[in-house]
Scaffold this motif. Structure first.
Motif, PDB file in Angstrom:
ATOM      1  N   ARG A  59      -6.700  13.906  43.065  1.00  0.00           N
ATOM      2  CA  ARG A  59      -7.089  14.629  41.880  1.00  0.00           C
ATOM      3  C   ARG A  59      -7.040  16.019  40.874  1.00  0.00           C
ATOM      4  N   GLU A  60      -5.180  16.639  41.146  1.00  0.00           N
ATOM      5  CA  GLU A  60      -5.354  17.346  40.709  1.00  0.00           C
ATOM      6  C   GLU A  60      -4.396  16.835  39.498  1.00  0.00           C
ATOM      7  N   SER A  61      -4.568  15.583  39.621  1.00  0.00           N
ATOM      8  CA  SER A  61      -3.237  14.718  38.814  1.00  0.00           C
ATOM      9  C   SER A  61      -4.426  15.168  37.434  1.00  0.00           C
ATOM     10  N   GLY A  62      -5.233  15.382  37.779  1.00  0.00           N
ATOM     11  CA  GLY A  62      -6.567  15.860  36.046  1.00  0.00           C
ATOM     12  C   GLY A  62      -7.099  13.978  36.063  1.00  0.00           C
ATOM     13  N   GLN A  63      -7.104  13.653  34.450  1.00  0.00           N
ATOM     14  CA  GLN A  63      -7.190  12.523  33.973  1.00  0.00           C
ATOM     15  C   GLN A  63      -6.944  11.972  32.715  1.00  0.00           C
ATOM     16  N   ILE A  64      -5.906  10.529  32.900  1.00  0.00           N
ATOM     17  CA  ILE A  64      -5.198  10.653  31.787  1.00  0.00           C
ATOM     18  C   ILE A  64      -6.064   9.763  30.945  1.00  0.00           C
ATOM     19  N   ALA A  83       5.201  11.357  27.883  1.00  0.00           N
ATOM     20  CA  ALA A  83       5.839  10.006  27.658  1.00  0.00           C
ATOM     21  C   ALA A  83       5.168   9.130  28.085  1.00  0.00           C
ATOM     22  N   PHE A  84       5.201   8.705  29.167  1.00  0.00           N
ATOM     23  CA  PHE A  84       4.065   7.999  30.076  1.00  0.00           C
ATOM     24  C   PHE A  84       3.809   8.359  31.202  1.00  0.00           C
ATOM     25  N   PHE A  85       2.477   7.318  31.858  1.00  0.00           N
ATOM     26  CA  PHE A  85       1.675   7.817  32.827  1.00  0.00           C
ATOM     27  C   PHE A  85       2.335   7.057  33.989  1.00  0.00           C
ATOM     28  N   HIS A  86       2.405   6.904  35.103  1.00  0.00           N
ATOM     29  CA  HIS A  86       2.859   5.994  36.599  1.00  0.00           C
ATOM     30  C   HIS A  86       2.016   7.090  37.414  1.00  0.00           C
ATOM     31  N   MET A  87       1.097   5.348  37.647  1.00  0.00           N
ATOM     32  CA  MET A  87      -0.245   5.503  38.246  1.00  0.00           C
ATOM     33  C   MET A  87       0.042   5.449  39.171  1.00  0.00           C
ATOM     34  N   GLN A  88       0.960   5.673  40.111  1.00  0.00           N
ATOM     35  CA  GLN A  88       1.621   5.880  41.663  1.00  0.00           C
ATOM     36  C   GLN A  88       0.354   5.727  42.864  1.00  0.00           C
ATOM     37  N   GLU A  89       0.391   6.689  43.016  1.00  0.00           N
ATOM     38  CA  GLU A  89      -0.443   6.837  44.508  1.00  0.00           C
ATOM     39  C   GLU A  89      -1.769   6.166  44.137  1.00  0.00           C
ATOM     40  N   TRP A  90      -2.578   6.462  43.174  1.00  0.00           N
ATOM     41  CA  TRP A  90      -3.711   6.300  42.565  1.00  0.00           C
ATOM     42  C   TRP A  90      -4.364   4.697  42.265  1.00  0.00           C
ATOM     43  N   LYS A  91      -2.827   3.844  41.830  1.00  0.00           N
ATOM     44  CA  LYS A  91      -3.570   3.038  41.780  1.00  0.00           C
ATOM     45  C   LYS A  91      -3.528   1.703  43.509  1.00  0.00           C
ATOM     46  N   LYS A  92      -2.836   2.652  44.813  1.00  0.00           N
ATOM     47  CA  LYS A  92      -2.763   2.501  45.894  1.00  0.00           C
ATOM     48  C   LYS A  92      -4.595   2.621  46.518  1.00  0.00           C
ATOM     49  N   ARG A 117     -11.225  -2.327  26.541  1.00  0.00           N
ATOM     50  CA  ARG A 117     -10.349  -3.038  25.552  1.00  0.00           C
ATOM     51  C   ARG A 117      -8.684  -2.372  25.433  1.00  0.00           C
ATOM     52  N   PRO A 118      -8.012  -3.019  25.964  1.00  0.00           N
ATOM     53  CA  PRO A 118      -6.068  -2.415  25.100  1.00  0.00           C
ATOM     54  C   PRO A 118      -6.558  -2.273  23.646  1.00  0.00           C
ATOM     55  N   HIS A 119      -5.384  -1.378  22.956  1.00  0.00           N
ATOM     56  CA  HIS A 119      -5.400  -0.837  21.894  1.00  0.00           C
ATOM     57  C   HIS A 119      -6.790  -0.532  21.122  1.00  0.00           C
ATOM     58  N   GLU A 120      -8.012   0.541  22.406  1.00  0.00           N
ATOM     59  CA  GLU A 120      -8.948   0.667  22.130  1.00  0.00           C
ATOM     60  C   GLU A 120      -8.628   1.888  22.537  1.00  0.00           C
ATOM     61  N   GLY A 121      -8.067   2.343  23.269  1.00  0.00           N
ATOM     62  CA  GLY A 121      -8.194   3.414  24.257  1.00  0.00           C
ATOM     63  C   GLY A 121      -8.822   3.243  25.315  1.00  0.00           C
ATOM     64  N   ILE A 122      -8.003   3.789  26.421  1.00  0.00           N
ATOM     65  CA  ILE A 122      -8.506   4.072  27.874  1.00  0.00           C
ATOM     66  C   ILE A 122      -8.754   5.817  29.046  1.00  0.00           C
ATOM     67  N   ARG A 123      -9.685   5.540  29.798  1.00  0.00           N
ATOM     68  CA  ARG A 123      -9.152   6.622  30.612  1.00  0.00           C
ATOM     69  C   ARG A 123      -8.751   5.552  32.099  1.00  0.00           C
ATOM     70  N   ILE A 124      -8.033   6.730  32.810  1.00  0.00           N
ATOM     71  CA  ILE A 124      -7.205   6.338  33.907  1.00  0.00           C
ATOM     72  C   ILE A 124      -7.321   7.765  35.141  1.00  0.00           C
ATOM     73  N   ALA A 125      -8.675   7.102  35.780  1.00  0.00           N
ATOM     74  CA  ALA A 125      -7.902   8.025  37.060  1.00  0.00           C
ATOM     75  C   ALA A 125      -8.507   7.339  38.241  1.00  0.00           C
ATOM     76  N   GLU A 126      -8.108   8.882  39.287  1.00  0.00           N
ATOM     77  CA  GLU A 126      -8.555   8.243  40.728  1.00  0.00           C
ATOM     78  C   GLU A 126      -9.410   6.912  40.916  1.00  0.00           C
ATOM     79  N   THR A 127     -10.369   6.813  40.236  1.00  0.00           N
ATOM     80  CA  THR A 127     -10.819   5.889  40.637  1.00  0.00           C
ATOM     81  C   THR A 127     -10.585   4.278  40.078  1.00  0.00           C
TER      82      THR A 127
END
Length: 448
Positions: free
Chosen positions: A268-273, A379-388, A403-413
């Protein structure tokens, strides 16, 4: 030829092809079910398109693999190989380089094919050999590199610096764990030339001991199959981050740089991407709609063909003492290189030249800061533990409305669609504080 003065003007990061430099990132893909890519693959490809001015991606795969409708990325090359094609290519190139012939060459291909089909992830063990294996594809590139599939890219031409391309033989981007000295699997770029491309020969399991190691892996696989645990047990995987990093660091004449420029999903300390308009941001919390509109306005930055970067060196490099303990517990002890002085200090890059380690302090541009310091660009975001923590194939954790190209939010969920921030009235966003470049009072620009 050097870029002309006119070509040094700012362009969109996915715009005009750079005249002097070109990077090819190689990303092989295999899956037990054929070429079924993970659920976030379309987002990876869409994010790569934003760096088309400087970087191409090659995705060799077996079986059919196509992009969903609406995903546009001319700099992502899907290269279809017939079943067993990756093993055949690796065996031909590595066997030829090692002088294997006849029965040894056939044994090499047979073992590689059996192992790749049982354990597709094993392809990543051979990342250091990509300059040799895929050399036919790399002839027109000044640099090549390897990366991972669980990555969302930002505006790479803003972060890749001309000095990294001209002054260093290898450069890699970390996430703030600079005390562990190794080349990161998510992003390591090589100067395209015989010396660098042949570094893999220094690792026995990739070169002189290749057949022997493959034989041990195959025997291990058969034991696991007999025990009914072939898909869940330990794969006897040897990470490229161990031996290969150690060989590179101890090769005379090489210059290496490891800089803190990536974000990683750990907890959770990784914030929101937020991936918006070709830009990746790490924000301390989930944004409100008006904040999101303001962040969108700060995204899609222009990239100078001068490749000046968004980090500026400060002061002189400081010599570092490196030991073999205190970091990198996942790699063999004989390959560990640890610089405890760098722990917790993401503002210092690691520089290595002729076996001597140094730390170079650098400062991030104010343009990498948004919403008063709430968000920072990477430069980029690596999903690492989140995707597990997501569903086994990721599908249930990737919002179908994202949708690709339209913007996304990536979180632990998982990966989430953004609200309709584009529908906000301009006055709504204007009432928010200036987005890019404004920082909290009393705080200077540091690395993310």
């Amino acid at each position: 030829a050097a870029a002309s003065a006119s070509s040094a003007a700012a362009e969109p990061c996915g715009g005009v092809r750079h005249r002097e430099f070109r990077i090819a990132m190689v990303l092989p893909w295999m899956d037990r079910d054929g070429a079924k890519a993970p659920a976030w693959f379309s987002h990876l490809v869409a994010s790569a398109s934003a760096s088309a001015s400087l970087v191409d991606w090659y995705v060799p795969h077996e079986g059919s693999l196509s992009l969903p409708r609406g995903v546009r990325a001319p700099n992502v090359k899907l290269v279809e190989l017939r079943r067993g094609g990756l093993a055949r290519l690796f065996a031909a190139r590595l066997g030829g380089a090692l002088g294997l012939g006849g029965g040894e060459a056939r044994t090499l291909e047979k073992r590689l094919r059996a192992l790749f089909e049982a354990w597709p992830r094993l392809v990543a063990e051979y990342k250091p050999t990509f300059g040799e294996v895929f050399s036919a594809w790399l002839q027109n590139y000044t640099h090549w590199g390897y990366t991972d599939l669980d990555v969302i890219y930002g505006a790479l031409p803003r972060f890749v610096q001309r000095s990294e391309l001209t002054d260093f033989d290898l450069f890699s981007y970390s996430f703030g764990d600079a005390e562990a000295v190794y080349l990161r699997g998510q992003w390591t770029v090589h100067r395209n030339g015989p010396t660098v491309n042949g570094l893999w020969r220094g690792c026995a399991h990739l070169a002189a001991g290749l057949l022997d190691e493959l034989g041990k892996k195959e025997a291990h696989l058969r034991r696991m199959e007999a025990a009914g645990s072939a898909s869940t047990g330990h794969k006897r995987f040897i990470s490229a981050e161990g031996c290969y990093s150690h060989v590179a660091a101890h090769t005379a004449g090489l210059r290496i740089k490891v800089a803190t420029k990536q974000f990683v999903g750990m907890g959770r300390e990784s914030g929101q991407i937020y991936a918006l308009r070709g830009t990746v941001w790490r924000c301390e919390r989930q944004l409100q709609a008006a904040e999101l509109a303001s962040l969108a306005a700060a995204s899609a930055p222009e990239c100078s063909t001068r490749l000046a970067g968004v980090h500026t060196p400060r002061g002189e490099p400081e010599r570092l003492r490196v030991s073999g303990s205190g970091c990198g517990g996942w790699m063999p002890a004989e390959h560990r290189m640890c610089a405890p002085q760098l722990k917790g200090d993401p503002s210092r890059d690691l520089i290595l030249e002729n076996g001597a380690f140094a730390a170079q302090r650098s400062e991030a541009s104010p343009t990498t800061v948004a919403l008063g310091g709430l968000c920072r660009e990477g430069a980029f975001f690596h999903m690492q533990e989140w995707k597990k923590r997501w569903a086994s194939d990721g599908a249930a954790s990737v919002d179908a409305h994202a949708r690709p190209h339209e913007g996304i939010r990536i979180a632990e969920t998982g990966i989430h669609a953004l609200p309709q921030w584009t529908a906000l009235r301009p006055s709504d966003a204007a009432r928010e504080e200036p987005a890019r470049g404004e920082r909290r009072k009393g705080k200077g620009g540091g690395k993310q």
